[in-house]
Design an enzyme around this catalytic site. Structure first.
Site, PDB file in Angstrom:
ATOM      1  N   ALA A  88       2.881   2.846 -11.484  1.00 28.43           N
ATOM      2  CA  ALA A  88       4.165   3.411 -11.093  1.00 28.43           C
ATOM      3  C   ALA A  88       4.322   3.131  -9.605  1.00 28.43           C
ATOM      4  O   ALA A  88       3.329   2.914  -8.898  1.00 28.43           O
ATOM      5  CB  ALA A  88       4.180   4.907 -11.374  1.00 28.43           C
TER       6      ALA A  88
ATOM      7  N   GLY B 225       0.336   3.449 -14.241  1.00 26.17           N
ATOM      8  CA  GLY B 225       1.480   3.301 -15.131  1.00 26.17           C
ATOM      9  C   GLY B 225       1.512   1.938 -15.824  1.00 26.17           C
ATOM     10  O   GLY B 225       2.029   1.816 -16.933  1.00 26.17           O
TER      11      GLY B 225
ATOM     12  N   GLU C 202      -5.224   6.783 -10.745  1.00 24.49           N
ATOM     13  CA  GLU C 202      -4.380   7.809 -10.110  1.00 24.49           C
ATOM     14  C   GLU C 202      -5.182   8.871  -9.379  1.00 24.49           C
ATOM     15  O   GLU C 202      -4.724   9.443  -8.386  1.00 24.49           O
ATOM     16  CB  GLU C 202      -3.494   8.500 -11.153  1.00 24.49           C
ATOM     17  CG  GLU C 202      -2.417   7.614 -11.758  1.00 24.49           C
ATOM     18  CD  GLU C 202      -2.843   6.925 -13.040  1.00 24.49           C
ATOM     19  OE1 GLU C 202      -4.068   6.767 -13.277  1.00 24.49           O
ATOM     20  OE2 GLU C 202      -1.952   6.537 -13.818  1.00 24.49           O
TER      21      GLU C 202
HETATM   22  C1  HXC Z   1       4.071   0.385  -5.061  1.00 26.82           C
HETATM   23  C2  HXC Z   1       2.564  -1.329  -4.878  1.00 26.82           C
HETATM   24  C3  HXC Z   1       1.778  -0.788  -5.932  1.00 26.82           C
HETATM   25  C4  HXC Z   1       2.244   0.406  -6.546  1.00 26.82           C
HETATM   26  C5  HXC Z   1       0.820  -2.586  -5.233  1.00 26.82           C
HETATM   27  N1  HXC Z   1       1.927  -2.432  -4.476  1.00 26.82           N
HETATM   28  N2  HXC Z   1       0.715  -1.604  -6.119  1.00 26.82           N
HETATM   29  N3  HXC Z   1       3.683  -0.742  -4.457  1.00 26.82           N
HETATM   30  N4  HXC Z   1       3.388   0.950  -6.068  1.00 26.82           N
HETATM   31  N5  HXC Z   1       1.586   0.982  -7.567  1.00 26.82           N
HETATM   32  C6  HXC Z   1       2.406  -3.301  -3.392  1.00 26.82           C
HETATM   33  C7  HXC Z   1       1.553  -3.149  -2.154  1.00 26.82           C
HETATM   34  O1  HXC Z   1       1.963  -2.033  -1.418  1.00 26.82           O
HETATM   35  C8  HXC Z   1       1.841  -4.438  -1.455  1.00 26.82           C
HETATM   36  O2  HXC Z   1       3.104  -4.362  -0.823  1.00 26.82           O
HETATM   37  C9  HXC Z   1       1.976  -5.448  -2.583  1.00 26.82           C
HETATM   38  O3  HXC Z   1       2.275  -4.662  -3.772  1.00 26.82           O
HETATM   39  C10 HXC Z   1       0.709  -6.228  -2.851  1.00 26.82           C
HETATM   40  O4  HXC Z   1      -0.369  -5.324  -3.024  1.00 26.82           O
HETATM   41  P1  HXC Z   1      -1.749  -5.375  -2.195  1.00 26.82           P
HETATM   42  O5  HXC Z   1      -2.353  -4.021  -2.240  1.00 26.82           O
HETATM   43  O6  HXC Z   1      -1.507  -5.995  -0.863  1.00 26.82           O
HETATM   44  O7  HXC Z   1      -2.585  -6.407  -3.073  1.00 26.82           O
HETATM   45  P2  HXC Z   1      -4.182  -6.481  -3.216  1.00 26.82           P
HETATM   46  O8  HXC Z   1      -4.816  -6.256  -1.873  1.00 26.82           O
HETATM   47  O9  HXC Z   1      -4.454  -7.738  -3.940  1.00 26.82           O
HETATM   48  O10 HXC Z   1      -4.586  -5.240  -4.151  1.00 26.82           O
HETATM   49  C11 HXC Z   1      -4.139  -5.159  -5.491  1.00 26.82           C
HETATM   50  C12 HXC Z   1      -4.365  -3.733  -6.030  1.00 26.82           C
HETATM   51  C13 HXC Z   1      -3.700  -2.715  -5.076  1.00 26.82           C
HETATM   52  C14 HXC Z   1      -5.857  -3.453  -6.171  1.00 26.82           C
HETATM   53  C15 HXC Z   1      -3.733  -3.675  -7.433  1.00 26.82           C
HETATM   54  O11 HXC Z   1      -2.358  -3.128  -4.833  1.00 26.82           O
HETATM   55  C16 HXC Z   1      -3.684  -1.323  -5.598  1.00 26.82           C
HETATM   56  O12 HXC Z   1      -4.680  -0.631  -5.595  1.00 26.82           O
HETATM   57  N6  HXC Z   1      -2.488  -0.860  -6.008  1.00 26.82           N
HETATM   58  C17 HXC Z   1      -2.282   0.498  -6.449  1.00 26.82           C
HETATM   59  C18 HXC Z   1      -2.894   0.714  -7.786  1.00 26.82           C
HETATM   60  C19 HXC Z   1      -2.669   2.152  -8.250  1.00 26.82           C
HETATM   61  O13 HXC Z   1      -3.140   3.087  -7.624  1.00 26.82           O
HETATM   62  N7  HXC Z   1      -1.940   2.284  -9.324  1.00 26.82           N
HETATM   63  C20 HXC Z   1      -1.642   3.579  -9.844  1.00 26.82           C
HETATM   64  C21 HXC Z   1      -0.353   4.003  -9.241  1.00 26.82           C
HETATM   65  S1  HXC Z   1      -0.025   5.665  -9.665  1.00 26.82           S
HETATM   66  P3  HXC Z   1       3.288  -4.687   0.738  1.00 26.82           P
HETATM   67  O14 HXC Z   1       4.714  -4.342   1.003  1.00 26.82           O
HETATM   68  O15 HXC Z   1       2.284  -3.852   1.472  1.00 26.82           O
HETATM   69  O16 HXC Z   1       2.965  -6.153   0.811  1.00 26.82           O
HETATM   70  C22 HXC Z   1       0.594   5.597 -11.177  1.00 26.82           C
HETATM   71  C23 HXC Z   1       0.950   6.942 -11.624  1.00 26.82           C
HETATM   72  C24 HXC Z   1       1.209   7.130 -13.056  1.00 26.82           C
HETATM   73  O17 HXC Z   1       0.781   4.604 -11.811  1.00 26.82           O
HETATM   74  C25 HXC Z   1       1.527   8.546 -13.339  1.00 26.82           C
HETATM   75  C26 HXC Z   1       0.947   9.590 -12.433  1.00 26.82           C
HETATM   76  C27 HXC Z   1       1.767   9.951 -11.222  1.00 26.82           C
END
Ligand code: HXC
Length: 258
Positions: free
Chosen positions: A66, A109, A132
């Site tokens: 998400a 998500g 999360e």
């Molecule tokens: C918004 C996101 C994002 C996300 C990545 N991006 N994941 N933006 N929401 N979930 C954006 C980053 O901010 C970044 O933007 C760009 O995408 C590229 O990501 P990087 O982090 O620079 O890439 P990398 O270093 O290769 O790492 C990849 C990754 C990491 C390991 C997947 O992006 C990551 O950990 N993402 C979050 C994963 C996560 O926690 N997902 C769960 C979300 S909570 P910029 O602008 O900085 O370039 C969820 C909740 C569900 O899903 C319901 C409960 C609330």
């Protein structure tokens, strides 16, 4: 229709939908949900379309979750009054079959949406996780429930509590995905599988989907009764007459969807 966050392509009877926010690793914001809701609604009501594949743009991610930036400022009252994420139930109530084709990250998500599909086909590059907890929240789109159903308590609990990722091989061995294919063949393979489903008699396909899903909601005796009634019901269709006649006459069936 033109969409901003998804690409939609009809390939014969298969709708191919691509999440298309590569700059955010296809993070799922409310615009993605709004557009997907429309796409899945159109799919369900378009009789020419018989299977759908949902995949991510680029090789890096199916969806990295998400949209964290969208959620960051929200408080309890905002989330509760909007019933945040409830809209995804429209996607899970899709009646016709659909497949998630996952390459790269399916996190949070992203993993939850992949699990909403009837099944997942994974590229060998796929990585699944519910990270999360690292953001001080939990799965919120069904992940704790669907993951527990898919891979059992031990692995589901471990993944939700540690936030670790699971690779494609472990996902296949654990029953999270139906099969794993080389990354460069993912969409081709998923569309091929979707075409095989699209060639099946459509009412039987909907019935099969409904009854397998019932296995996760009903006690066994009720589920078996539900299955039997749907099975009986198919004997009221023209396609059942055609299917059994085609078998006896050693020829392919010609389906009417009625
Ligand atoms: C918004 C996101 C994002 C996300 C990545 N991006 N994941 N933006 N929401 N979930 C954006 C980053 O901010 C970044 O933007 C760009 O995408 C590229 O990501 P990087 O982090 O620079 O890439 P990398 O270093 O290769 O790492 C990849 C990754 C990491 C390991 C997947 O992006 C990551 O950990 N993402 C979050 C994963 C996560 O926690 N997902 C769960 C979300 S909570 P910029 O602008 O900085 O370039 C969820 C909740 C569900 O899903 C319901 C409960 C609330």
């Amino acid at each position: 229709t033109e969409y901003r966050t998804v690409l939609v392509e009809k390939r014969g009877a298969v709708t191919l939908v691509t999440l298309n926010r590569p700059e955010a690793l296809n993070a799922l914001n409310s615009e993605v949900l709004k557009e997907l809701t429309e796409v899945f609604g159109d799919y369900d009501s378009d009789a020419s379309q018989r299977c759908l594949v949902l995949t991510g743009s680029g090789e890096k991610a199916f969806a990295a979750g998400a949209d964290i930036k969208e959620m960051q400022p929200q408080g309890f009252a905002d989330m509760y009054s909007a019933d945040f994420f409830a809209g995804w139930e429209r996607i899970t109530s899709t009646r016709k079959p659909w497949i998630a084709a996952v390459a790269g990250y399916a996190l949070g998500g992203g993993c939850e949406v992949a699990m909403m599909a009837d099944f997942i086909i994974a590229a060998d590059t796929a990585k699944f996780g519910q990270p999360e907890i690292k953001l001080a929240v939990t799965p919120g789109m069904g992940g704790s429930q669907r993951l527990a159903h898919a891979i059992g308590k031990a692995k589901a609990m471990e993944m939700c509590l540690t936030g670790r990722m699971m690779d494609a091989a472990e996902a296949e061995q654990s029953g999270l995905v139906a099969k794993v294919v080389p990354a460069n063949e993912l969409v081709t393979e998923a569309v091929k599988t979707a075409e095989a489903i699209a060639a099946m008699p459509p009412l039987a396909a909907i019935a099969a989907k409904e009854m397998v899903n019932a296995a996760f909601e009903l006690p066994l005796a009720q589920g078996i009764r539900f299955e039997r009634r749907l099975f009986h019901g198919l004997f009221g269709t023209e396609d059942q007459k055609e299917g059994m006649a085609a078998f006896v006459e050693k020829r392919p069936g010609n389906w009417k969807g009625r």
